[in-house]
Design a protein around this motif. Sequence first.
Motif, PDB file in Angstrom:
ATOM      1  N   ILE A   9       0.877  -1.172   0.000  1.00 25.66           N
ATOM      2  CA  ILE A   9       0.000   0.000   0.000  1.00 25.66           C
ATOM      3  C   ILE A   9       0.910   1.216   0.000  1.00 25.66           C
ATOM      4  O   ILE A   9       1.753   1.370   0.895  1.00 25.66           O
ATOM      5  CB  ILE A   9      -0.915   0.006   1.238  1.00 25.66           C
ATOM      6  CG1 ILE A   9      -1.737  -1.286   1.308  1.00 25.66           C
ATOM      7  CG2 ILE A   9      -1.848   1.226   1.209  1.00 25.66           C
ATOM      8  CD1 ILE A   9      -2.480  -1.479   2.618  1.00 25.66           C
ATOM      9  N   ALA A  12       0.315   6.861   0.635  1.00 27.39           N
ATOM     10  CA  ALA A  12      -0.637   6.879   1.733  1.00 27.39           C
ATOM     11  C   ALA A  12      -0.198   7.831   2.838  1.00 27.39           C
ATOM     12  O   ALA A  12       0.981   8.210   2.917  1.00 27.39           O
ATOM     13  CB  ALA A  12      -0.791   5.471   2.310  1.00 27.39           C
ATOM     14  N   ALA A  56      -3.138   4.312  -2.302  1.00 31.54           N
ATOM     15  CA  ALA A  56      -4.085   4.878  -1.335  1.00 31.54           C
ATOM     16  C   ALA A  56      -4.553   6.270  -1.720  1.00 31.54           C
ATOM     17  O   ALA A  56      -5.459   6.813  -1.069  1.00 31.54           O
ATOM     18  CB  ALA A  56      -3.460   4.901   0.058  1.00 31.54           C
ATOM     19  N   VAL A  61      -4.295   5.516   6.104  1.00 31.55           N
ATOM     20  CA  VAL A  61      -4.214   4.072   6.306  1.00 31.55           C
ATOM     21  C   VAL A  61      -3.944   3.850   7.789  1.00 31.55           C
ATOM     22  O   VAL A  61      -3.049   4.466   8.369  1.00 31.55           O
ATOM     23  CB  VAL A  61      -3.102   3.436   5.453  1.00 31.55           C
ATOM     24  CG1 VAL A  61      -2.922   1.963   5.804  1.00 31.55           C
ATOM     25  CG2 VAL A  61      -3.405   3.599   3.972  1.00 31.55           C
ATOM     26  N   VAL A 525      -7.699   0.858   4.694  1.00 27.87           N
ATOM     27  CA  VAL A 525      -7.424   2.011   3.832  1.00 27.87           C
ATOM     28  C   VAL A 525      -8.711   2.819   3.723  1.00 27.87           C
ATOM     29  O   VAL A 525      -9.754   2.287   3.329  1.00 27.87           O
ATOM     30  CB  VAL A 525      -6.968   1.573   2.426  1.00 27.87           C
ATOM     31  CG1 VAL A 525      -6.667   2.796   1.554  1.00 27.87           C
ATOM     32  CG2 VAL A 525      -5.752   0.651   2.513  1.00 27.87           C
TER      33      VAL A 525
END
Length: 557
Positions: A9, A12, A56, A61, A525
Amino acid sequence: MSTTADIIIHNARILTMDDDRPTAQAIALAGNRILAVGTDAEIMAYSVPATRMIDAGSASVLPGFNEAHMHIFGGSVGLGQLSLMGIKGFDALKAAIRAYATENPTKPLLEGLYADYTILSEEERVSRHHLDAIIADRPFVMMAPDRHTAWANTIALEKAGILHGRDVGIGNEIVMGDDGLAAGELRETNAFSPVMALSETGGREMLGSATGGDPDHVTPEQRAADIAVLKKGLAYCAAQGITSIQNMDGSLYQLEMLQEIEDTEGLPVRVRMPYHMKNFMPLSDLQDKAAVWRGRFKSDKLRCNFVKMFMDGVTEGETAVFVDDYSHKLGWKGEPLFTAEHFNSIAIEADRLGLPVTVHAIGDGAVRMVLDGYEAAIRANGKRDSRNRIEHIEVVHPDDIPRFAELGTIASMQPTHPPGSAGLPLEPYLTYIGEQRWRYAFAWKTLVDAGATIVFATDWPVSPLPPLSCITDAMTRTPWRQDMPDHRLTLDQTLVAYTRTSAWVEFMEDRKGMLKPGYYADVVVLSGDIETCPHAGIVDLSPLVTICDGRITYQVS
């Protein structure tokens, strides 16, 4: 541990809840663990062609939310029931019930949820006669938001065998009318359980909280239907960004169904459950049942390692226990479900067995009795890291505020519960507790400032489940009067109470509740930046991806 990531991920705004590294840009997951947390550049080094990449979009997150107090079976069943949230007045109630009855012609019991105590008006309490005027030929029951009071029509009371009243035990009441028949209001589970038994599930979803027991007989078809209902509820949890639940229904039937789900397809959330100790159970049950369940259900996906109890009911139903009289009913303080001696003996024995205890206590009198019991356990067994809790703490006596820190007792509270929040009316609550107790009601910040450890949850289905809605309620709560204290915590404190501290309560702070290398890959997320979003707008954010144990359990398509 692997050196390549299964999931990354990136791009973010990661809030790790780890004080050593509070923020990051990207996170790498390998198997069911967090591989690394860092900048985009650092984390991309762990990518391979097979790595699943999640952008993201500069949104927040977080560690997956840990719902520290809920009822999964009842909540799951409630997803298919009539919601009366926001309904006001007889005509609106009539329209909602009749429409639901038309849509569900074969239900043996029509059930409504979230019916305010003042759903008709602030002066008029619901009776069976009101409900009969809406629907008289089919059994109907509706629950207050707190799930401690219900109202049923005449045919429901008659079929349940309680139209003429019945002894339902201490702290429970079938309210009787001047005509010698039940008036329709049923206070606490012993009173309304006979009505709930008329439903499609036979009331099985309530057994864990109502009796601490299990159904006498379940056919294979009924069990399969119950498992299907639970699966829908668990999926709903994952869709809210939840990766852990602490299910307060102490039921072996539920534990065995949840174990079957885990063994066949895997639970989408981690589940912790208690043994529910009722006032009619022998002390030996702690050794013979609670400790045995702990040994049987002990994985990090499904655990049963604490004891749940009820000390009182709720204020609006006049079943909460206070130090001083109810303001509107002089001479009445409420009646506790356990004597002090009985509760103390349970607290001491549970502590001796290494079983944490958590107790529903609404009024300041009930809160004091629980604190006294925990103190008795310390005197008997010595000070230890017990992590005992009190649930709800709607009112705390000022003399007892410092005792939370002194005894190491955790305050488990619900930002959705204060009257005036989450659409709840102010009355009759404010009148019942009286102005002298207002500043000590739902006193989160007062407790935290005094050194108490706090966790947040919703008590679903008592309140709506979405954590982001609950966090909004926590951040936007307004005092009932200008000279009252502001009990809001900071956003960071609120998020910690929903993640890291909730894991600590479970003795799992070494492997979940933070986004940290080596910890479980439990991640959510969000659709936006929770830090820059106005507090009132947090409710408009939503989970885009939920990952539990390294598996994507929910993703917006």
